[in-house]
Motif scaffolding. Structure first.
Motif, PDB file in Angstrom:
ATOM      1  N   ALA A  98       0.836  -1.206   0.000  1.00  0.00           N
ATOM      2  CA  ALA A  98       0.000   0.000   0.000  1.00  0.00           C
ATOM      3  C   ALA A  98       0.868   1.252   0.000  1.00  0.00           C
ATOM      4  N   ALA A  99       1.939   1.238   0.788  1.00  0.00           N
ATOM      5  CA  ALA A  99       2.834   2.397   0.832  1.00  0.00           C
ATOM      6  C   ALA A  99       3.504   2.628  -0.514  1.00  0.00           C
ATOM      7  N   ALA A 100       3.875   1.548  -1.195  1.00  0.00           N
ATOM      8  CA  ALA A 100       4.556   1.670  -2.479  1.00  0.00           C
ATOM      9  C   ALA A 100       3.647   2.214  -3.574  1.00  0.00           C
ATOM     10  N   LEU A 101       2.341   2.014  -3.419  1.00  0.00           N
ATOM     11  CA  LEU A 101       1.411   2.521  -4.431  1.00  0.00           C
ATOM     12  C   LEU A 101       1.319   4.038  -4.400  1.00  0.00           C
ATOM     13  N   GLY A 102       1.490   4.632  -3.213  1.00  0.00           N
ATOM     14  CA  GLY A 102       1.451   6.079  -3.098  1.00  0.00           C
ATOM     15  C   GLY A 102       0.081   6.650  -3.411  1.00  0.00           C
ATOM     16  N   GLY A 103      -0.034   7.960  -3.362  1.00  0.00           N
ATOM     17  CA  GLY A 103      -1.257   8.627  -3.769  1.00  0.00           C
ATOM     18  C   GLY A 103      -2.371   8.626  -2.740  1.00  0.00           C
ATOM     19  N   GLY A 104      -2.070   8.307  -1.491  1.00  0.00           N
ATOM     20  CA  GLY A 104      -3.103   8.359  -0.454  1.00  0.00           C
ATOM     21  C   GLY A 104      -3.708   7.012  -0.154  1.00  0.00           C
ATOM     22  N   PRO A 105      -4.732   7.003   0.703  1.00  0.00           N
ATOM     23  CA  PRO A 105      -5.326   5.731   1.155  1.00  0.00           C
ATOM     24  C   PRO A 105      -5.872   4.894   0.001  1.00  0.00           C
ATOM     25  N   VAL A 106      -5.720   3.577   0.106  1.00  0.00           N
ATOM     26  CA  VAL A 106      -6.169   2.665  -0.944  1.00  0.00           C
ATOM     27  C   VAL A 106      -7.319   1.810  -0.430  1.00  0.00           C
ATOM     28  N   HIS A 107      -8.166   1.407  -1.348  1.00  0.00           N
ATOM     29  CA  HIS A 107      -9.235   0.451  -1.038  1.00  0.00           C
ATOM     30  C   HIS A 107      -8.608  -0.949  -1.029  1.00  0.00           C
ATOM     31  N   LEU A 108      -8.745  -1.653   0.070  1.00  0.00           N
ATOM     32  CA  LEU A 108      -8.115  -2.958   0.243  1.00  0.00           C
ATOM     33  C   LEU A 108      -9.162  -4.059   0.113  1.00  0.00           C
ATOM     34  N   VAL A 109      -8.866  -5.047  -0.730  1.00  0.00           N
ATOM     35  CA  VAL A 109      -9.752  -6.187  -0.948  1.00  0.00           C
ATOM     36  C   VAL A 109      -8.961  -7.461  -0.703  1.00  0.00           C
TER      37      VAL A 109
END
Length: 285
Positions: A98-109
C-alpha cells in the motif's frame, strides 16, 4: 481453487514488479486513480490472475487497480522458511505494498485467505486504507469440512514438499468425478501456478486457515468502511456465518447471485460493479 475466467490481460493492463520496502511483488495493474486506488490480495493456492476479470471494469469505473501475488506465491519470490509466511509477516507485506502505491489511502480487498491477511494489516495499521472488503472470507478458521481437506493437503506438503508435481496430482484426484474438465490452457496455468508457489508458503498459510481465531470484535472497532462480499454458496465459510460477521462488523453486505467461493472469477462484471459502488460511496479522505 480459484480459476481465472481468462488468462490474457485486457487492453491497457500491464504486468510488472511492484518494488516495496519488503521486496518486489509481481502485480497486474490497470487504470488511473481518477476516483482512487485499489489493492487486491488473493487467497490460498491463488494468485493475481484470480482478479483478471475485474481489471477492465474497475479501470473503466475510474480506479487504479493493482492485483498482487503475495510473497512466495506464483510469480513473487519467497524464502524456503515457514516463518516467513506467518500472518504478521504477510500483513506487513500488504502495508508495504500500500505504501509503495502512493497517492493516499487505498481500497483494500482480500479474497478468502487474502481476507484474513487484509484484516491483519488493517488491525496493525488502518491509516493507509480507505476501505476494507472481505470477499468470501469469514470471522475465524474455515469450516470443519474444509479443515479436513486442508489438513490432508498440509500433511502431504510437509512430507512431499520436494515433489510438488506429485502433491498436485494427488490433490486433483479429489476433484469431483463429474466435474467439467478444465480447458487445456487453464489446466496448464493452474499446474504451473502450483509448481511456482513455494511449498512453505502453502504449509504456513494452510495452517492459518486451520487456526485463525475470531478477530471480528477488534476489527469492528476500526474506523473504516467495510464490505462483506460473497457468492450464494460457500464451503470455506458458510454464507450465514458471513451474514453474522457482517452484522457484528456493522459492515455493508453484497451477495453475488449464481456464484460460490470466487465471485471475482465466476462473475467479475457484477462483482466489479458492487466494488465500484461501494468505493464510490466511500472515497479516500
Amino acid at each position: 481453487m480459484s480459476k481465472p475466467p481468462r488468462l490474457t490481460l485486457p487492453s491497457g493492463a500491464r504486468a510488472h514488479v511492484l518494488s516495496t520496502a519488503r521486496g518486489g511483488f509481481a502485480v497486474h495493474e490497470a487504470g488511473e486513480p481518477v476516483r482512487g486506488t485499489a489493492l487486491l490480495v488473493p487467497g490460498f493456492t491463488g494468485s493475481k490472475e484470480d482478479f483478471i476479470g475485474l481489471l477492465e471494469p474497475l479501470a473503466a469505473a475510474g480506479y487504479r487497480v493493482v492485483a498482487v501475488d503475495g510473497r512466495g506465491q506464483h510469480e513473487s519470490p519467497g524464502p524456503r522458511e515457514e516463518s516467513a509466511y506467518a500472518l504478521d509477516e504477510l500483513a506487513l507485506d500488504v502495508l508495504a505494498q500500500a505504501a509503495a502505491l502512493g497517492g493516499g489511502p487505498v481500497h483494500l480487498v482480500g479474497h478468502s485467505l487474502g481476507g484474513l491477511i487484509a484484516r491483519a494489516a488493517v488491525l496493525r495499521d488502518a491509516a493507509p486504507f480507505a476501505s476494507l472488503t472481505l470477499m468470501s472470507s469469514g470471522p475465524a478458521a474455515i469450516s470443519e469440512e474444509q479443515q479436513e481437506r486442508t489438513k490432508l493437503l498440509v500433511a502431504a506438503l510437509e512430507t512431499m514438499r520436494e515433489d510438488m508435481p506429485g502433491v498436485w496430482t494427488a490433490m486433483r484426484s479429489f476433484d469431483p468425478q463429474d466435474a467439467v474438465p478444465d480447458a487445456p490452457e487453464l489446466a496448464e496455468f493452474l499446474r504451473g501456478r502450483w509448481l511456482a508457489t513455494v511449498p512453505e508458503q502453502l504449509i504456513a498459510t494452510g495452517r492459518i486457515l486451520l487456526s485463525e481465531p475470531d478477530r471480528v470484535e477488534g476489527l469492528s472497532g476500526v474506523d473504516l468502511p467495510k464490505l462483506v462480499l460473497s457468492g450464494e454458496v460457500d464451503y470455506a465459510w458458510p454464507v450465514p456465518l458471513m451474514d453474522d460477521m457482517t452484522h457484528r462488523l456493522g459492515a455493508e453486505r453484497v451477495v453475488v447471485p449464481g456464484t460460490e467461493h470466487s465471485p471475482n472469477a465466476e462473475d467479475p462484471q457484477v462483482t466489479a460493479g458492487a466494488l465500484a459502488s461501494f468505493w464510490d460511496a466511500h472515497p479516500p479522505l
